[in-house]
Design a protein around this motif. Structure first.
Motif, short mmCIF file in Angstrom:
data_model
loop_
_atom_site.label_atom_id
_atom_site.label_comp_id
_atom_site.label_asym_id
_atom_site.label_seq_id
_atom_site.Cartn_x
_atom_site.Cartn_y
_atom_site.Cartn_z
N ALA A 67 0.42 -1.40 -0.31
CA ALA A 67 0.00 0.29 -0.32
C ALA A 67 0.70 0.82 -0.12
O ALA A 67 0.50 2.15 -0.41
CB ALA A 67 -0.82 0.20 0.95
N VAL A 68 1.88 1.18 0.48
CA VAL A 68 2.77 2.74 0.81
C VAL A 68 4.10 2.71 -0.43
O VAL A 68 3.66 3.31 -1.39
CB VAL A 68 3.37 1.98 2.11
N LEU A 69 4.30 1.72 -1.13
CA LEU A 69 5.04 1.15 -1.66
C LEU A 69 4.57 0.45 -3.59
O LEU A 69 5.40 1.49 -4.55
CB LEU A 69 6.39 0.16 -1.81
N MET A 70 3.59 0.71 -3.71
CA MET A 70 2.95 0.18 -4.65
C MET A 70 2.67 1.75 -6.27
O MET A 70 2.85 1.30 -6.97
CB MET A 70 2.24 -0.63 -4.79
N PRO A 71 2.13 2.31 -5.42
CA PRO A 71 2.48 3.79 -6.16
C PRO A 71 3.63 4.40 -6.72
O PRO A 71 3.30 4.37 -7.84
CB PRO A 71 1.64 4.52 -5.13
N LEU A 72 4.86 4.10 -6.01
CA LEU A 72 6.34 4.93 -6.65
C LEU A 72 6.16 3.75 -7.53
O LEU A 72 7.17 3.89 -8.71
CB LEU A 72 7.32 4.53 -4.92
N VAL A 73 5.84 1.75 -7.32
CA VAL A 73 6.92 1.11 -8.36
C VAL A 73 5.94 1.14 -9.56
O VAL A 73 6.76 1.46 -10.98
CB VAL A 73 6.70 -0.36 -7.87
N GLY A 74 4.73 1.33 -9.48
CA GLY A 74 3.98 1.25 -10.58
C GLY A 74 3.96 2.75 -11.45
O GLY A 74 4.11 2.53 -12.48
N SER A 75 4.50 3.62 -10.94
CA SER A 75 4.63 4.49 -11.74
C SER A 75 5.91 4.97 -11.98
O SER A 75 6.24 5.33 -13.37
CB SER A 75 4.64 6.25 -11.16
N ILE A 76 7.03 4.11 -11.93
CA ILE A 76 8.05 3.62 -11.77
C ILE A 76 8.21 3.62 -13.73
O ILE A 76 9.06 3.24 -14.25
CB ILE A 76 9.26 3.52 -11.73
N ILE A 77 7.06 2.19 -13.31
CA ILE A 77 7.36 1.29 -14.19
C ILE A 77 6.33 1.95 -15.75
O ILE A 77 6.80 1.37 -16.65
CB ILE A 77 6.27 -0.08 -13.59
#
Length: 132
Positions: A67-77
């Motif tokens: 919940a905390v880190l997947m928005p960042l990972v998704g935007s990188i991807i």
């Protein structure tokens, strides 16, 4: 081809490691009377949790990390050219963590439980890169 490898990794960690983590946690609390006989209602605690809640605690931590880190990972991807690199790195990291987990499982079960958090989170990152 990636789905076959993911299936083997998930079955290995989700089924076999999970059942061994429960068994080792129960043994650490002393809730085993005999080799094959378990006490069903073990109220003892190890590292502040009951042995039966080890897996649910792992899932809770992975959910919070996601919940905390997947928005960042998704935007990188999605918005960079690192989609393939994120998939490769997450797959490699997951494989290395599974190997380390196999090596330390019997003697250091709590370390293996912590490694299971990283395995599950890197699997979530890998799925995000695969399905993007």
């Amino acid at each position: 081809l990636d789905a076959c490898a993911r299936g083997a990794a998930v079955m290995g960690t989700a089924v076999f490691v999970s059942s061994d983590l429960l068994r080792l946690a129960k043994e650490a609390t002393g809730c085993v009377e005999y080799e094959e006989m378990w006490q069903e209602d073990c109220q003892e605690r190890v590292y502040g949790m009951r042995p039966s809640s080890v897996l649910t605690d792992i899932v809770m931590v992975v959910g919070l990390l996601s919940a905390v880190l997947m928005p960042l990972v998704g935007s990188i991807i999605d918005h960079t050219d690192y989609r393939r690199a994120v998939g490769s790195i997450s797959a490699g990291f997951m494989s290395i963590m599974i190997l380390v987990q196999m090596l330390v499982m019997e003697d250091f079960w709590f370390m293996a439980a912590i490694l299971q958090i990283f395995v599950a989170f890197s699997y979530t990152i890998h799925l995000c890169a695969t399905y993007a």
